[in-house]
Design a protein around this motif. Structure first.
Motif, PDB file in Angstrom:
ATOM      1  N   LEU A  25       0.832  -1.205  -0.011  1.00 35.31           N
ATOM      2  CA  LEU A  25       0.127  -0.120  -0.005  1.00 35.31           C
ATOM      3  C   LEU A  25       0.851   1.192  -0.002  1.00 35.31           C
ATOM      4  O   LEU A  25       0.629   2.270  -0.768  1.00 35.31           O
ATOM      5  CB  LEU A  25      -0.858   0.014   1.078  1.00 35.31           C
ATOM      6  CG  LEU A  25      -1.876   1.184   1.371  1.00 35.31           C
ATOM      7  CD1 LEU A  25      -2.955   1.164   0.202  1.00 35.31           C
ATOM      8  CD2 LEU A  25      -2.709   0.904   2.679  1.00 35.31           C
ATOM      9  N   GLY A  26       1.944   1.088   0.860  1.00 35.57           N
ATOM     10  CA  GLY A  26       2.863   2.290   0.922  1.00 35.57           C
ATOM     11  C   GLY A  26       3.376   2.756  -0.727  1.00 35.57           C
ATOM     12  O   GLY A  26       3.699   3.785  -0.930  1.00 35.57           O
ATOM     13  N   LEU A  27       3.883   1.472  -1.052  1.00 31.63           N
ATOM     14  CA  LEU A  27       4.481   1.592  -2.549  1.00 31.63           C
ATOM     15  C   LEU A  27       3.445   2.283  -3.483  1.00 31.63           C
ATOM     16  O   LEU A  27       3.861   2.935  -4.558  1.00 31.63           O
ATOM     17  CB  LEU A  27       4.918   0.318  -2.923  1.00 31.63           C
ATOM     18  CG  LEU A  27       6.246  -0.228  -2.119  1.00 31.63           C
ATOM     19  CD1 LEU A  27       6.576  -1.746  -2.760  1.00 31.63           C
ATOM     20  CD2 LEU A  27       7.449   0.682  -2.365  1.00 31.63           C
ATOM     21  N   PHE A  28       2.267   1.982  -3.377  1.00 34.25           N
ATOM     22  CA  PHE A  28       1.200   2.094  -4.454  1.00 34.25           C
ATOM     23  C   PHE A  28       1.161   3.760  -4.209  1.00 34.25           C
ATOM     24  O   PHE A  28       0.887   4.343  -4.965  1.00 34.25           O
ATOM     25  CB  PHE A  28       0.134   1.391  -4.039  1.00 34.25           C
ATOM     26  CG  PHE A  28      -1.243   1.932  -4.910  1.00 34.25           C
ATOM     27  CD1 PHE A  28      -1.248   1.185  -6.229  1.00 34.25           C
ATOM     28  CD2 PHE A  28      -2.163   2.401  -4.442  1.00 34.25           C
ATOM     29  CE1 PHE A  28      -2.397   1.731  -7.051  1.00 34.25           C
ATOM     30  CE2 PHE A  28      -3.340   2.729  -5.213  1.00 34.25           C
ATOM     31  CZ  PHE A  28      -3.341   2.539  -6.427  1.00 34.25           C
ATOM     32  N   VAL A  29       0.903   4.294  -2.691  1.00 33.17           N
ATOM     33  CA  VAL A  29       0.744   5.712  -2.543  1.00 33.17           C
ATOM     34  C   VAL A  29       1.780   6.242  -3.099  1.00 33.17           C
ATOM     35  O   VAL A  29       1.784   7.546  -3.783  1.00 33.17           O
ATOM     36  CB  VAL A  29       0.735   5.895  -1.063  1.00 33.17           C
ATOM     37  CG1 VAL A  29       0.521   7.205  -0.830  1.00 33.17           C
ATOM     38  CG2 VAL A  29      -0.806   4.914  -0.478  1.00 33.17           C
TER      39      VAL A  29
END
Length: 299
Positions: A25-29
């Motif tokens: 999720l962090g990479l996606f953000v």
């Protein structure tokens, strides 16, 4: 005794799964935020500096030239007005048709429901194609009109299925109470059922508005008059063809300067065209979450 947190009570496998989820999720953000920051900053930088050195946080190199030229161009405002009109009308027509079609499909006593279900599902996998659709629009005398880009895509089977599932989650006692009060189907649908369906209506409205706002292909095919073209066609002219509208760079004589300013105008136009969606989303967020989840409980 200190109470353990919820995370501490998880098993090792659950913790590992959560950590992987948080990392993804962090990479996606990050993948979303970095391009957005780049576009915003690049839209303010002097075109010569942007082309030679890239983005910089030296505010002496920043300029409002791109925004001044974009906002002073008449075609931008015409396209913006058209995009708002098309998106609002399309959203209203699409959501109304979808909710009307989903209601009988949610009724177990509706004769022919299975037959219509099959017909609807077939249209999700097979389409008429561009040329037959164009000939149909031409024969209906809709070319170069607003309805040419609104009517063909007004009904979405996928949205109808979501609305139908939402209807099925509404207690049947509501309909029985309406029958006791003497309400017919029209009164029940418009005055009782639709107010209860606010979350799914808001969700479908957001989807359809964003879809029409970002759409340009149908307008490019069916609209010939530049006065009727939406904002996305103007944006496409700048982004794809690298040809800003006349008046934006008419006073720039050098080809190099024209290319530099055209590059800067790309970022400014992206920001301006995205603002309505960024402003609108927070007002729909609470309905969006509940509407999607409520429409996905029953299959």
């Amino acid at each position: 005794m200190k109470k353990k947190s919820r995370f501490a009570r998880y098993s090792f496998q659950d913790k590992a799964l959560l950590m992987v989820g948080y990392i993804l999720l962090g990479l996606f953000v990050v993948a979303i935020v970095i391009p957005m920051v780049y576009i915003i900053v690049a839209s303010f930088i002097d075109p010569v500096t942007l082309q030679n050195k890239g983005i910089t946080f030296d505010f002496s190199k920043w300029t409002l030239t791109a925004y001044e030229r974009v906002l002073s161009n008449a075609q931008i405002w015409i396209g913006f007005k058209n995009a708002v009109i098309y998106s609002v009308v399309f959203t209203f027509v699409s959501v109304l048709i979808t909710m009307l079609a989903a209601y009988p499909m949610s009724r177990a006593d509706f004769r022919g429901r299975k037959f219509f279900n099959v017909i609807f599902v077939i249209t999700m996998f097979f389409g008429g194609g561009l040329i037959p659709t164009y000939l149909l629009i031409s024969n209906l005398k809709l070319l170069n009109s607003m309805w040419a880009i609104i009517l063909p895509g007004a009904f979405s089977v996928w949205n109808m299925i979501i609305a139908r599932t939402y209807y099925q989650g509404i207690p049947g006692e509501l309909r029985e109470a309406a029958d006791v009060d003497g309400a017919n189907e029209m009164v029940f649908f418009f005055r009782i059922l639709l107010p209860v369906c606010t979350p799914i209506i808001a969700t479908l409205s957001l989807w359809q508005f964003v879809g029409m706002w970002n759409s340009y292909f149908d307008a490019m095919i069916y609209l010939n008059d530049s006065a009727k073209q939406p904002l996305q066609l103007v944006l496409r002219s700048i982004l794809i063809q690298n040809q800003p509208e006349s008046g934006m760079i008419s006073d720039m004589q050098s080809t190099a300067e024209r290319a530099q300013l055209a590059e800067l105008l790309k970022y400014a136009t992206i920001i301006i065209s995205s603002l309505p969606l960024l402003v609108m989303y927070p007002f729909f967020q609470k309905y969006f979450d509940s509407g999607v989840m409520a429409g996905s409980v029953k299959g």
